[in-house]
Design an enzyme around this catalytic site. Structure first.
Site, PDB file in Angstrom:
ATOM      1  N   CYS A  26       0.869  -1.171   0.000  1.00  0.00           N
ATOM      2  CA  CYS A  26       0.000   0.000   0.000  1.00  0.00           C
ATOM      3  C   CYS A  26       0.911   1.227   0.000  1.00  0.00           C
ATOM      4  CB  CYS A  26      -0.936  -0.023   1.213  1.00  0.00           C
ATOM      5  SG  CYS A  26      -0.076   0.007   2.793  1.00  0.00           S
ATOM      6  N   HIS A 542      -4.161  10.120   3.580  1.00  0.00           N
ATOM      7  CA  HIS A 542      -4.515   8.694   3.583  1.00  0.00           C
ATOM      8  C   HIS A 542      -5.982   8.581   4.007  1.00  0.00           C
ATOM      9  CE1 HIS A 542      -4.474   4.407   4.518  1.00  0.00           C
ATOM     10  NE2 HIS A 542      -3.268   4.309   3.964  1.00  0.00           N
TER      11      HIS A 542
END
Length: 619
Positions: A26, A542
């Protein structure tokens, strides 16, 4: 060369290529699914240059690398062959108890705010009448009583929803079945006690309010019922026949078979635990209080939810909540000692905040993950004192007469039993656990990095100059509630491994540019975006936690890597309501990833923020 060498070390440390089922990455982590996690050497992994930390979560072995994760991933691809299926999960089979704990933990966790709220109302209903501020026979008391009872009484309905997400069952069908089990007419039949039959088959008259196991078993079974009818019912009539048959069959099984079995299972668990406590209470409480931090880390405490969630004057909890009182106070005392003894200003601040959280609210995660586990010796001190005080709890038979997360504020939950001896023992436990842990932590000491210590693995080539000595501003990319980074439920952000910043609990689906600059990275799964301001600030937005697993679902991006952006320009749109419905935490960290290039990162002192208002100052 550094990427290649580090990649080789990582590959060797996870047990080699043959031990890897799959690997994805990620924005910050390499996410391994390993055939055998025991082959991975955590301690060695943390010392590999470039590795910031290790985390095990959701069947994944996560190696935290930071912004350069893609470069390490590419090197791993060059030197090995592995699956890159993002949906791969660990094939390791869990034993029945591990599976049971996993189910209860994942289904119970989203309910914590409601249970905490209801529990604290129950504490107030103990405290206010004693202070003469509320008439225990008045209507206000009666109404507040069902305010506090509601989250517990309707617990099966809430669990039906979270379990439906866990088992991939249509949520509203699961909720409907829970409603059948709690329907007022059925409750009246149970109260009356007369024989009840459904299609001529006897129905067990059991009360399902506040129960945990019956509805979990039922929703687990519903996944197979729903799958069966999905396959056999013709498409033309599926819209109405499928829900009709699911509710009929599931409701029948809930009242006739599954509900009674679940009730008996819960009673058996309670009997076993109470039996152990009765035979060796001092030892059971000593061990429980000593190892409570580790129990909470694994989520195993939820296995005892059927016992402690129904704590009341009629059925007091004599195991979990008393043990948690000793453990929670110990965690807070350890971090307070760290705060007072530490020389590093950042560690002082983090420890002080974590101490308040544990002592006042009973929320120990900031203390456990942010300080004690990291420094080790304070954790040892808390466990030793917890065990000693736990023995006192077992000898005196301390009881909790209401469910609330034990803390200084919730001590009234220990008032009851017809005398003051129980609350006296609770006060002894609180003071004893605090003083003993504080003293042991002070004596043991702890190793801390000096304030001017170099950042591990940092290299000159990664340092970005701001280009200016004055303070720069970063605007909020979205609107919502401001959350301190230390309170984010992910250690990568809460321990500031990626850098300093702030988090936002958004109430707006749109995310905009917080400054003028360029787009550095738009992750393929669209859940995270990297930006660089014209003055050199590197920022990571994020959106949500663990949202990488959605593979872009619910996200729409409007920019690409390399694009020039202006402050306020739309970057991403997110279906927040669908993220929440899918069970995801939407907390959005906003991180200055090149924090080390600046003197300080200061967040604006507000509880809520509007889009494009200043939220961070970069000095």
């Amino acid at each position: 060369m550094k990427y290649t060498n580090t990649a080789k070390e990582i590959l060797k440390t996870v047990g080699g290529e043959d031990n890897i089922e799959s690997l994805v990455h990620c924005m910050t982590r390499l996410r391994f699914v390993l055939k055998d996690e025991s082959q991975a050497d955590d301690a060695y992994m943390k010392n590999i240059p470039g590795v910031m930390g290790v985390m095990k979560k959701g069947g994944q072995y996560q190696v935290i690398m930071g912004n350069d994760v893609a470069s390490y991933f590419k090197e791993l691809q060059k030197i090995s062959t592995f699956s890159t299926n993002a949906n791969t999960t660990s094939s390791k089979k869990k034993n029945p108890f591990e599976a049971f704990v996993d189910i209860i933990s994942s289904c119970m966790s989203p309910l914590i705010p409601a249970l905490l709220g209801g529990g604290m109302i129950k504490v107030l209903l103990i405290l206010l009448p004693l202070m003469g501020l509320l008439d225990a026979k008045g209507q206000t008391y009666t109404i507040l009583a069902f305010f506090g009872d509601a989250p517990f009484y309707f617990l099966p309905i809430m669990l039906a929803y979270t379990a439906a997400i866990k088992f991939n069952v249509t949520p509203m069908l699961a909720v409907s079945v829970a409603g059948i089990m709690l329907h007022p007419n059925f409750v009246a039949m149970v109260t009356a006690g007369d024989p009840v039959f459904l299609f001529g088959i006897p129905v067990t008259l059991a009360s399902y309010s506040s129960s945990v196991i019956p509805i979990l078993i039922m929703v687990w079974l519903m996944q197979y019922i729903e799958s069966f009818f999905e396959k056999i019912i013709p498409t033309a009539i599926k819209s109405f026949m499928k829900p009709l048959l699911i509710i009929l069959i599931s409701g029948f099984l809930a009242l006739v078979v599954v509900g009674p079995l679940g009730t008996y299972a819960g009673e058996l668990l309670s009997t076993i635990i109470l039996g152990i406590q009765d035979k060796a209470g001092w030892l059971a409480l000593g061990l429980m209080a000593a190892f409570m931090p580790l129990i909470i880390m694994t989520g195993m405490h939820w296995a005892f939810a059927p016992i402690f969630l129904i704590a009341s004057p009629a059925t007091p909890d004599i195991l979990i909540l008393p043990a948690m009182l000793a453990s929670n106070i110990a965690q807070g005392a350890a971090t307070l000692a760290v705060s007072l003894k530490a020389k590093n200003k950042n560690l002082k601040q983090i420890s002080a905040a974590a101490s308040i959280s544990a002592l006042v609210a009973g929320v120990t995660e900031p203390a456990l993950y942010g300080v004690n586990l990291k420094l080790k010796k304070p954790l040892y001190a808390a466990m030793i004192s917890g065990g000693i005080v736990g023995i006192y709890i077992g000898i005196t038979g301390l009881k909790s007469f209401a469910f609330a997360v034990p803390s200084v504020v919730s001590l009234p939950q220990f008032i009851g039993g017809g005398s003051n001896i129980n609350i006296f023992n609770a006060l002894v436990v609180t003071v004893g656990s605090f003083l003993l842990t504080f003293i042991l932590t002070w004596i043991f000491g702890f190793d801390e990095e000096p304030e001017n210590a170099p950042v591990p693995n940092s290299e000159a080539e990664n340092t970005v100059q701001s280009g200016s000595g004055d303070t720069k501003k970063i605007a909020a990319p979205t609107s919502g509630k401001v959350v301190p980074l230390e309170k984010v439920a992910d250690t990568v952000f809460s321990e500031k491994m990626m850098g300093d910043g702030i988090a936002i609990l958004p109430d707006d689906n749109t995310f905009v540019a917080p400054f003028n600059g360029t787009v550095t990275t738009v992750f393929p799964t669209k859940h995270a975006i990297g930006l660089t301001s014209d003055s050199g600030i590197e920022l990571l937005i994020h959106i949500g936690l663990e949202t990488v697993s959605l593979d872009g679902k619910f996200f729409t991006t409007f920019v690409e890597a390399g694009d020039t952006i202006t402050e306020g320009q739309k970057l991403v749109e997110v279906a927040l309501d669908q993220l929440i419905a899918a069970g995801y935490d939407i907390t959005t960290p906003v991180i200055v990833t090149n924090t080390d290039a600046y003197i300080d990162i200061i967040s604006k002192d507000v509880t809520t923020i509007k889009k494009s208002e200043t939220i961070l100052y970069v000095v």
